[in-house]
Scaffold this active site. Structure first.
Site, PDB file in Angstrom:
ATOM      1  N   ASP A  12     -21.117  86.646  -3.507  1.00 40.02           N
ATOM      2  CA  ASP A  12     -21.569  85.980  -4.556  1.00 40.02           C
ATOM      3  C   ASP A  12     -20.663  85.186  -5.275  1.00 40.02           C
ATOM      4  O   ASP A  12     -20.155  84.506  -6.120  1.00 40.02           O
ATOM      5  CB  ASP A  12     -23.050  85.933  -4.713  1.00 40.02           C
ATOM      6  CG  ASP A  12     -23.508  85.554  -3.085  1.00 40.02           C
ATOM      7  OD1 ASP A  12     -23.486  85.090  -2.732  1.00 40.02           O
ATOM      8  OD2 ASP A  12     -24.693  85.014  -3.801  1.00 40.02           O
ATOM      9  N   TYR A  28     -17.052  84.025  -4.535  1.00 45.08           N
ATOM     10  CA  TYR A  28     -17.739  82.689  -4.109  1.00 45.08           C
ATOM     11  C   TYR A  28     -17.430  81.942  -5.633  1.00 45.08           C
ATOM     12  O   TYR A  28     -16.328  81.085  -6.177  1.00 45.08           O
ATOM     13  CB  TYR A  28     -18.532  82.416  -3.341  1.00 45.08           C
ATOM     14  CG  TYR A  28     -19.074  80.709  -3.444  1.00 45.08           C
ATOM     15  CD1 TYR A  28     -18.426  80.253  -1.318  1.00 45.08           C
ATOM     16  CD2 TYR A  28     -19.181  80.266  -4.184  1.00 45.08           C
ATOM     17  CE1 TYR A  28     -18.193  78.613  -1.883  1.00 45.08           C
ATOM     18  CE2 TYR A  28     -19.324  78.822  -3.826  1.00 45.08           C
ATOM     19  CZ  TYR A  28     -19.268  78.215  -2.451  1.00 45.08           C
ATOM     20  OH  TYR A  28     -19.173  76.574  -2.691  1.00 45.08           O
ATOM     21  N   SER A  59     -32.403  73.478  -9.154  1.00 45.72           N
ATOM     22  CA  SER A  59     -31.788  74.994  -9.576  1.00 45.72           C
ATOM     23  C   SER A  59     -32.032  75.191 -10.894  1.00 45.72           C
ATOM     24  O   SER A  59     -32.791  74.720 -11.809  1.00 45.72           O
ATOM     25  CB  SER A  59     -30.310  74.873  -9.280  1.00 45.72           C
ATOM     26  OG  SER A  59     -29.660  73.451 -10.106  1.00 45.72           O
ATOM     27  N   GLU A  87     -38.992  87.068 -15.892  1.00 46.06           N
ATOM     28  CA  GLU A  87     -39.621  87.407 -14.770  1.00 46.06           C
ATOM     29  C   GLU A  87     -38.592  88.025 -14.301  1.00 46.06           C
ATOM     30  O   GLU A  87     -37.264  87.266 -14.498  1.00 46.06           O
ATOM     31  CB  GLU A  87     -40.076  86.309 -14.108  1.00 46.06           C
ATOM     32  CG  GLU A  87     -39.584  85.343 -14.121  1.00 46.06           C
ATOM     33  CD  GLU A  87     -40.224  84.061 -13.458  1.00 46.06           C
ATOM     34  OE1 GLU A  87     -39.964  84.230 -12.270  1.00 46.06           O
ATOM     35  OE2 GLU A  87     -40.996  82.775 -14.134  1.00 46.06           O
ATOM     36  N   LYS A 135     -35.714  87.931 -11.234  1.00 45.88           N
ATOM     37  CA  LYS A 135     -34.988  86.697 -10.536  1.00 45.88           C
ATOM     38  C   LYS A 135     -34.756  87.625  -8.663  1.00 45.88           C
ATOM     39  O   LYS A 135     -33.339  88.221  -8.998  1.00 45.88           O
ATOM     40  CB  LYS A 135     -33.462  86.229 -11.175  1.00 45.88           C
ATOM     41  CG  LYS A 135     -32.973  85.412  -9.822  1.00 45.88           C
ATOM     42  CD  LYS A 135     -31.904  84.527 -11.274  1.00 45.88           C
ATOM     43  CE  LYS A 135     -31.956  83.061 -10.636  1.00 45.88           C
ATOM     44  NZ  LYS A 135     -30.987  83.664  -8.795  1.00 45.88           N
ATOM     45  N   LYS A 170     -38.623  81.572 -19.313  1.00 48.93           N
ATOM     46  CA  LYS A 170     -38.983  80.312 -19.009  1.00 48.93           C
ATOM     47  C   LYS A 170     -39.557  80.135 -20.201  1.00 48.93           C
ATOM     48  O   LYS A 170     -40.372  80.910 -20.353  1.00 48.93           O
ATOM     49  CB  LYS A 170     -40.009  80.129 -17.929  1.00 48.93           C
ATOM     50  CG  LYS A 170     -38.806  80.383 -17.156  1.00 48.93           C
ATOM     51  CD  LYS A 170     -40.193  79.597 -16.051  1.00 48.93           C
ATOM     52  CE  LYS A 170     -39.432  79.289 -14.462  1.00 48.93           C
ATOM     53  NZ  LYS A 170     -39.857  79.750 -13.171  1.00 48.93           N
ATOM     54  N   LYS A 185     -28.354  86.712 -15.744  1.00 44.21           N
ATOM     55  CA  LYS A 185     -27.457  87.926 -14.646  1.00 44.21           C
ATOM     56  C   LYS A 185     -27.476  89.095 -15.119  1.00 44.21           C
ATOM     57  O   LYS A 185     -27.288  89.524 -15.935  1.00 44.21           O
ATOM     58  CB  LYS A 185     -26.352  87.547 -14.023  1.00 44.21           C
ATOM     59  CG  LYS A 185     -26.212  85.648 -13.468  1.00 44.21           C
ATOM     60  CD  LYS A 185     -26.442  86.428 -12.161  1.00 44.21           C
ATOM     61  CE  LYS A 185     -26.250  85.054 -10.969  1.00 44.21           C
ATOM     62  NZ  LYS A 185     -26.185  84.874 -10.134  1.00 44.21           N
ATOM     63  N   CYS A 214     -15.398 121.023   9.897  1.00 45.88           N
ATOM     64  CA  CYS A 214     -14.461 122.576   9.514  1.00 45.88           C
ATOM     65  C   CYS A 214     -15.181 123.877  10.266  1.00 45.88           C
ATOM     66  O   CYS A 214     -15.798 124.410   9.911  1.00 45.88           O
ATOM     67  CB  CYS A 214     -14.148 122.515   8.488  1.00 45.88           C
ATOM     68  SG  CYS A 214     -13.609 124.019   8.040  1.00 45.88           S
TER      69      CYS A 214
HETATM   70  O1  JCF Z   1     -36.431  84.430  -8.461  1.00 47.23           O
HETATM   71  C1  JCF Z   1     -35.645  83.533  -8.937  1.00 47.23           C
HETATM   72  N1  JCF Z   1     -34.805  83.918  -7.021  1.00 47.23           N
HETATM   73  C2  JCF Z   1     -36.391  82.337  -9.114  1.00 47.23           C
HETATM   74  C3  JCF Z   1     -35.953  80.935  -9.039  1.00 47.23           C
HETATM   75  C4  JCF Z   1     -37.020  82.588 -10.090  1.00 47.23           C
HETATM   76  C5  JCF Z   1     -37.500  81.023 -10.588  1.00 47.23           C
HETATM   77  O2  JCF Z   1     -38.503  81.492 -11.823  1.00 47.23           O
HETATM   78  C6  JCF Z   1     -37.469  79.826 -10.600  1.00 47.23           C
HETATM   79  C7  JCF Z   1     -35.828  79.867 -10.250  1.00 47.23           C
HETATM   80  C8  JCF Z   1     -35.677  78.714  -9.405  1.00 47.23           C
HETATM   81  C9  JCF Z   1     -36.007  77.399 -10.017  1.00 47.23           C
HETATM   82  N2  JCF Z   1     -37.365  79.181 -11.195  1.00 47.23           N
HETATM   83  C10 JCF Z   1     -37.135  77.853 -10.855  1.00 47.23           C
HETATM   84  C11 JCF Z   1     -37.269  76.422 -11.478  1.00 47.23           C
END
Ligand code: JCF
Length: 695
Positions: A42, A45, A91, A128, A130, A314, A338, A450
Site C-alpha cells: 500500500d 501505491y 472514508s 480506537e 484502525k 473521533k 497512521k 554444516c
Molecule cells: O478501523 C478502521 N479501519 C476504521 C475505519 C475505523 C473507523 O472508526 C472508521 C473507519 C472508516 C470510516 N470510521 C469511519 C467513519
C-alpha cells in the site's frame, strides 16, 4: 519518489510521467480491488498516488475524469449484486504524519472549526485502533441480518451476505430491543494466528499438488479474498473476525432510548446488542491524550492479535459531529493517524547463507535498507531452501518486505514483472560457506546443516557467544566483534581457551587497548563463579533452552548426574521429552564435549551443587508467568522463586504463551498487553491462593 520516469523539468516530462503513473496505478488498483492479489505494498501505491496528485495540481487542465485520483474505492466485480448504500460509506481522512503532530494538527483543526476559544476546555474524543481489513455494512431488519455489503466506492458496494453469514462473531439475530432497521459498520479482518494457520494449510495444499491454490501476502489480502469468494463453503474455511465501529441507517433514528449522545455510548450499545467492539477503544480529552494513546497503542501494535495501520480519533459528541459535518466524502470530526507501514518495496542485493550454532544453514536475503514497521531492515530470512524456492527470490529482484507482529522481517512476495533478465534460481551450497565441510540435508528435515561441528569457525563463534551471553555464563563485553577477532586470530578454539587468555596475547589484537584487554580478563574472572543451570544452558546442547537447563539443574543437583543420566532418568524431568533426552545423551556421549566440560572445571569455572530435588508434583508446571509492577508483600525475585519452586516459569515479556500476569501497583504496558491478549491477571493474593489451592 521512484526511479522510473525522467527529470521533472519540462511539460513533456510531466505529461509522460502522468501517463506512466496513471497506467501503473490503474494496474495496481485492478490487482488490489478486483483480483484481491496486490503486487505492491500500500505504501508504494500511496507514494505513486500522491506523486500523481501533485503533478495534476501543477497542471489542472490535464486532469481527466478517468484518472485514478478522480475515483474513490474500487470497481464492483460483476459476480456480486450491487448494493446501493442508503447512507454513504465514508472514508476517513488520513494523517500520514506518524509523529505526535499528527494528533495535534487534528485537535487544532477541530477546535478552529468549532470556533473554540484558546482557553475553552479540551475536546472529548474517542480513540480506537484502525483495523487493517475491509469495511463492511451489516443491515439488520427487525433484528435479523438481511444483508452484508462491502464499501465499494462508498455509494455502491457488493452484496456478500452469503460469506459474511459464515463469520461466527457476527450475530445473525439481535436482541428484541434493537431498532427495526439497524445498519452496523465495521471492519472484517483476519487475526494473525488465523492467517498463519491458513497460509500453512495453503502451503500444504500446494505441496500436495493442488491446482489454483495460493498463499496470501498479508491478513488483509486473505480477508478480502475470503469475503469475495463465490463459494460460501470456501469462505467458511477462511477464519474471519469483525469489529464494529459505527452506524449506517438506523430507524427510528433515536432507537435505544433517549438518543445516544456520544460515539462512545453508541459503541457500548452495539456491544450490548452482541456485536464485537474492540476493548482498546477509549475516551481521550484533548491533543495530549490523543498523542499518549497513539504512542501506547504503537507499543502494543506488535503484540496485538491482528494488524492495525494506525489509530482513529473521533469527536465523541454526536451533536458536535453534526456541527462539524463533512468535506466532500470525509467527516471533519474524524481522522486516521497512521503508524509506519509494515510493508515496503526494496531490492535483493544478495542471498547469503548463514551458519548457526548447531550448524543450521539459513539463506538470508540481503536487502537495500528500507524503513518498515518502525525499523530499518537490511536482512530478511528465507528460512530454508524449500521456502526460498517457493518464494522464488532471486538476486536483483524487487520484493515486498513485511515486518508485522514482533516477528523477524520476511519477504512477502516478489514483483515478477520488475525482474530484469533471468537471475539464477537459488540453491543451497553443497559445502558450508564458512568451513567448506559438506552441507547435508537429512531425510525428512527441512534444514541443511554444516557437518563440520566445532571444526567450523562459524559454529565455534556461535557456541562461544552462546556461552558468554547474559542469560548463560555471562562474560560481560564479549560480543560478536570480539569473538570474531579471538577466533580469527586463533586465540580461542574451544570454550576453555577463553579462560587461558592472557594480557600479552590480547595486546596483539587489532584495536585492543590495554584497558579493554584487562576488562575482558576481569569479566572472564567474574564469570568463573556461576550456577549449574547457567553452565548447562551455556554448553549449548541442542534443544536445551534456559528453562530446560533450570529444570535439569533442579532435578539432578549436580553436573555429573546430568551427564550420566540414562534417557529414562532424563525423561523424569519436567519439560524433558524424548527429543531433548536424546539430544542430551548424544551431547554427553561425545568425548570431545566431556573434555570441554573437564577443562572448564580445570580452569576453575565453578558452581554450587546440591542434592537432587524430591520428585513432588509441581502445581505450576507448564505455566508461564510475567511479573509487573510493585507487589505489596514480596519482592519480585521472591515471587519468581515461589513460582519456579512450584514448577512454573517466569518470562520477561507478555506473549500468547503467557499463562498469567502477576500485577502489582503501577503496572505498566505489560498489563495493557495482557488485557489486549485476554490473559488472566493475578495480584499477589491470587498467586498465594493458587499456590495453596494446588499444594
Ligand atoms: O478501523 C478502521 N479501519 C476504521 C475505519 C475505523 C473507523 O472508526 C472508521 C473507519 C472508516 C470510516 N470510521 C469511519 C467513519
Amino acid at each position: 519518489m521512484t526511479q522510473q520516469g525522467s527529470s521533472p523539468v519540462g511539460d513533456d516530462a510531466d505529461r509522460a510521467r502522468i501517463a506512466w503513473l496513471r497506467d501503473e496505478l490503474h494496474r495496481y488498483a485492478h490487482q488490489y480491488h478486483v483480483l484481491d492479489a496486490p503486487t505492491v505494498p500500500d505504501a508504494e501505491y500511496d507514494r505513486l498516488f500522491r506523486e500523481l496528485q501533485a503533478l495534476e495540481l501543477r497542471h489542472p487542465a490535464w486532469t481527466t475524469p478517468d484518472s485514478p485520483t478522480q475515483r474513490v474505492g474500487g470497481k464492483a466485480l460483476e459476480h456480486f449484486a450491487t448494493v446501493r448504500h442508503r447512507v454513504p460509506m465514508l472514508s476517513i481522512r488520513t494523517e500520514t504524519d506518524t509523529l505526535a503532530s499528527g494528533a495535534e494538527n487534528f485537535d487544532a483543526r477541530a477546535r478552529r472549526e468549532l470556533a473554540l476559544a484558546p482557553d475553552a476546555p479540551a475536546v472529548e474524543y474517542v480513540a480506537e485502533p484502525k483495523f487493517d481489513g475491509l469495511a463492511m455494512n451489516l443491515r439488520y431488519e427487525r433484528g435479523v441480518l438481511v444483508q452484508a455489503a462491502t464499501r465499494g466506492d462508498g455509494e455502491n458496494g457488493e452484496d456478500v451476505t452469503h460469506n459474511i453469514r459464515t463469520i461466527g462473531q457476527i450475530p445473525l439475530r439481535l436482541p428484541p430491543d434493537a431498532p427495526p432497521v439497524l445498519e452496523v459498520r465495521g471492519e472484517v479482518y483476519m487475526r494473525r494466528d488465523d492467517f498463519d494457520r491458513l497460509n500453512e494449510l495453503q502451503r500444504g495444499k500446494i505441496a500436495a499438488g493442488a491446482k489454483g491454490e495460493k498463499t496470501f501476502v498479508n491478513p488483509r489480502n486473505a480477508a478480502a479474498g475470503a469475503v469475495r469468494q463465490l463459494d460460501p463453503a470456501i469462505a467458511a474455511q477462511r477464519p474471519l473476525s469483525f469489529f464494529a465501529y459505527g452506524l449506517g441507517e438506523i430507524s427510528p433514528p433515536h432507537a435505544g432510548g433517549p438518543a445516544l449522545p456520544t460515539h462512545f455510548a453508541l459503541l457500548q450499545q452495539l456491544r450490548a446488542w452482541g456485536l464485537p467492539v474492540c476493548d482498546l477503544v477509549e475516551i481521550a480529552h484533548g491533543a495530549t491524550a490523543l498523542v499518549a494513546y497513539h504512542e501506547r497503542i504503537g507499543h502494543l501494535r506488535d503484540s496485538l492479535g491482528f494488524d492495525i495501520d494506525g489509530v482513529v480519533y473521533k469527536v465523541n459528541s454526536l451533536a458536535l459531529q453534526q456541527q462539524l459535518g463533512f468535506v466532500t466524502r470525509e467527516p471533519r470530526w474524524a481522522v486516521a493517524h497512521k503508524y509506519p507501514a509494515q510493508e515496503q518495496l526494496t531490492t535483493v542485493l544478495a542471498i547469503d547463507v548463514q551458519v548457526g550454532r548447531t550448524g543450521k544453514l539459513t539463506p538470508v536475503a540481503k536487502l537495500a535498507p528500507v524503513f518498515v514497521g518502525g525499523v530499518t531492515v537490511t536482512n530478511a530470512t528465507l528460512h530454508n531452501e524449500d521456502e526460498a524456492r517457493r518464494k522464488d527470490v532471486r538476486i536483483g529482484d524487487t520484493v515486498t518486505v513485511r515486518r508485522a507482529g514482533d516477528v523477524i522481517p520476511e519477504v512477502a512476495g516478489v514483483l515478477l514483472d520488475k525482474r530484469v533478465g533471468e537471475p539464477a534460481v537459488f540453491s543451497m551450497p553443497t559445502a558450508c560457506p564458512v568451513c567448506g565441510s559438506a552441507a547435508v540435508r537429512e531425510q525428512g528435515e527441512v534444514d541443511h546443516r554444516c557437518s563440520g561441528g566445532l571444526f567450523c569457525s562459524a559454529q565455534r563463534k556461535q557456541a562461544i557467544l552462546h556461552f558468554a551471553q547474559r542469560r548463560a555464563v555471562e562474560v560481560e563485553g564479549l560480543g560478536d566483534k570480539l569473538v570474531d577477532q579471538l577466533v580469527d586470530a586463533g586465540l580461542v578454539r574451544t570454550l576453555p581457551d577463553l579462560y587461558r587468555l592472557t594480557l600479552p596475547a590480547l595486546a596483539g589484537l587489532d584495536r585492543m587497548a590495554d584497558k579493554s584487554a584487562q576488562n575482558l580478563l576481569d569479566a572472564l574472572q567474574k564469570s568463573r563463579q556461576t550456577t549449574l543451570a547457567r553452565f548447562v544452558f551455556g554448553l549449548g546442547v541442542r534443544h536445551v533452552g534456559e528453562a530446560t537447563a533450570k529444570e535439569l539443574a533442579r532435578h539432578f543437583g549436580s553436573l555429573d548426574s546430568i551427564m550420566d543420566a540414562t534417557p529414562e532418568q532424563l525423561l523424569q524431568v519436567n519439560d524433558v521429552g524424548p527429543i531433548v533426552a536424546q539430544s542430551l545423551r548424544l551431547f554427553f556421549d561425545q568425548q570431545h564435549n566431556r573434555e570441554v566440560v573437564r577443562e572448564l572445571r580445570e580452569c576453575k569455572v565453578n558452581w554450587e551443587e546440591g542434592p537432587p530435588a524430591p520428585t513432588t508434583p509441581q502445581p505450576l508446571s507448564g505455566k508461564t508467568f510475567v511479573i509487573t509492577g510493585t507487589l505489596p508483600g514480596m519482592g519480585r525475585d521472591d515471587a519468581k522463586d515461589l513460582i519456579e519452586a512450584a514448577g512454573g516459569k517466569v518470562a520477561g515479556s507478555v506473549s500468547k504463551k503467557t499463562s498469567f500476569v502477576l500485577a502489582g501497583a503501577e503496572a505498566g504496558s505489560k498489563l495493557d498487553r495482557a488485557r489486549a491478549l485476554g490473559i488472566t491477571v493475578l495480584d499477589e493474593a491470587g498467586l498465594r491462593e493458587m499456590l495453596n489451592d494446588r499444594t
